[in-house]
Design a protein around this motif. Structure first.
Motif, short mmCIF file in Angstrom:
data_model
loop_
_atom_site.label_atom_id
_atom_site.label_comp_id
_atom_site.label_asym_id
_atom_site.label_seq_id
_atom_site.Cartn_x
_atom_site.Cartn_y
_atom_site.Cartn_z
N PRO A 208 -40.18 -3.78 -1.15
CA PRO A 208 -39.19 -4.45 -0.29
C PRO A 208 -39.53 -4.22 1.19
N ARG A 209 -39.25 -5.24 2.02
CA ARG A 209 -39.56 -5.15 3.46
C ARG A 209 -38.28 -5.38 4.27
N ILE A 210 -38.20 -4.71 5.40
CA ILE A 210 -37.04 -4.87 6.28
C ILE A 210 -37.09 -6.28 6.85
N GLY A 211 -35.94 -6.96 6.83
CA GLY A 211 -35.83 -8.31 7.35
C GLY A 211 -36.21 -9.37 6.33
N GLU A 212 -36.60 -9.00 5.16
CA GLU A 212 -37.01 -9.96 4.13
C GLU A 212 -35.78 -10.69 3.60
N PHE A 213 -35.92 -12.01 3.38
CA PHE A 213 -34.85 -12.81 2.80
C PHE A 213 -34.99 -12.77 1.28
N VAL A 214 -33.90 -12.47 0.63
CA VAL A 214 -33.88 -12.41 -0.84
C VAL A 214 -32.57 -13.00 -1.34
N SER A 215 -32.56 -13.41 -2.60
CA SER A 215 -31.28 -13.81 -3.23
C SER A 215 -30.99 -12.77 -4.31
N PHE A 216 -29.72 -12.58 -4.59
CA PHE A 216 -29.34 -11.52 -5.52
C PHE A 216 -27.96 -11.79 -6.09
N GLU A 217 -27.63 -11.02 -7.10
CA GLU A 217 -26.29 -11.05 -7.68
C GLU A 217 -25.63 -9.73 -7.33
N ILE A 218 -24.31 -9.77 -7.28
CA ILE A 218 -23.58 -8.54 -6.96
C ILE A 218 -22.92 -8.02 -8.24
N ASP A 219 -23.09 -6.72 -8.46
CA ASP A 219 -22.51 -6.04 -9.61
C ASP A 219 -21.53 -5.01 -9.07
N LEU A 220 -20.35 -4.98 -9.64
CA LEU A 220 -19.34 -4.02 -9.21
C LEU A 220 -19.49 -2.77 -10.05
N ARG A 221 -19.76 -1.62 -9.41
CA ARG A 221 -19.96 -0.37 -10.13
C ARG A 221 -18.62 0.22 -10.55
N GLU A 222 -18.69 1.27 -11.38
CA GLU A 222 -17.47 1.91 -11.89
C GLU A 222 -16.62 2.51 -10.77
N GLY B 212 -16.13 1.23 -7.95
CA GLY B 212 -15.57 0.16 -7.12
C GLY B 212 -16.51 -0.32 -6.04
N LYS B 213 -17.68 0.28 -5.89
CA LYS B 213 -18.63 -0.13 -4.86
C LYS B 213 -19.51 -1.24 -5.41
N LYS B 214 -19.99 -2.06 -4.49
CA LYS B 214 -20.84 -3.20 -4.88
C LYS B 214 -22.30 -2.76 -4.88
N ARG B 215 -23.07 -3.43 -5.74
CA ARG B 215 -24.49 -3.11 -5.87
C ARG B 215 -25.24 -4.42 -6.09
N ALA B 216 -26.36 -4.60 -5.41
CA ALA B 216 -27.18 -5.80 -5.58
C ALA B 216 -28.07 -5.61 -6.82
N VAL B 217 -28.12 -6.64 -7.67
CA VAL B 217 -28.94 -6.60 -8.88
C VAL B 217 -29.69 -7.92 -9.01
N ARG B 218 -30.72 -7.94 -9.84
CA ARG B 218 -31.53 -9.14 -10.14
C ARG B 218 -31.94 -9.86 -8.85
#
Length: 179
Positions: free
Chosen positions: A35-49, A51-57
């Motif tokens: 991964p690179r700083i400033g890189e554009f990516v698409s992702f899905e958001i997963d809600l952890r146990e 309550g915090k959000k996490r980027a996946v896939r």
């Protein structure tokens, strides 16, 4: 995107301008590109146990993110190669054992058979199967052999009137009655 390469995680800023989302290196495609700083990516958001959000896939735009995954599936790994080798060796062993068994069976079947002798049953010796059962007179006997047995083996018989050792001469063991 903010990224800490030493620790293997960072934060992604969604295009909608909401708060940053945590991302771990394991969410990126396994294509060997870090991964690179400033890189554009698409992702899905997963809600952890918690309550915090996490980027996946995570996917990189303009790249077929499944290409690398398919390519690694098509290249046989050392494990799958050794598994195939084991399978082939097992099949060859099975074929060799089967061939040996068949050849052994066929050679016995094709070999000239030993001549079979007719089955014979051992005949009992001329010893009759009589037993002393209390009979003592010629009228109780059924053959000269039986009378002779009783005279020689059983006590108290009255079958040799003239004492010559031949029992029941007038009924079973006379000249006209011989067995």
């Amino acid at each position: 995107m903010k990224w800490n390469d030493d620790r293997g995680f960072g934060f992604i800023e969604p295009a909608t301008g909401t708060e940053e989302v945590f991302v771990h290196v394991s969410a990126f495609p396994r294509d060997g590109i870090r991964p690179r700083i400033g890189e554009f990516v698409s992702f899905e958001i997963d809600l952890r146990e918690d309550g915090k959000k996490r980027a996946v896939r995570i996917m990189r735009p303009g790249k077929n993110n499944n290409t690398v995954r398919r390519a690694t599936r098509d290249v046989p790994s050392a494990t799958s190669r050794s598994g195939a080798l084991t399978t082939i060796l097992g099949l060859l062993t099975l074929i060799a054992v089967g061939w040996y068994g068949y050849a052994s069976f066929a050679s016995k079947k094709m070999a000239p058979a030993e001549p079979m002798l007719p089955a014979t049953r051992a005949l009992p010796a001329s010893t009759p199967s009589f037993n002393c059962d209390g009979r003592t007179r010629c009228s109780q006997m059924t053959s000269c052999a039986e009378a002779t047995y009783f005279l020689k083996q059983c006590p108290g018989t009255q079958m040799d009137g003239d004492g010559d050792g031949e029992p029941c001469e007038s009924q079973w063991c006379g000249a006209s009655w011989s067995d």
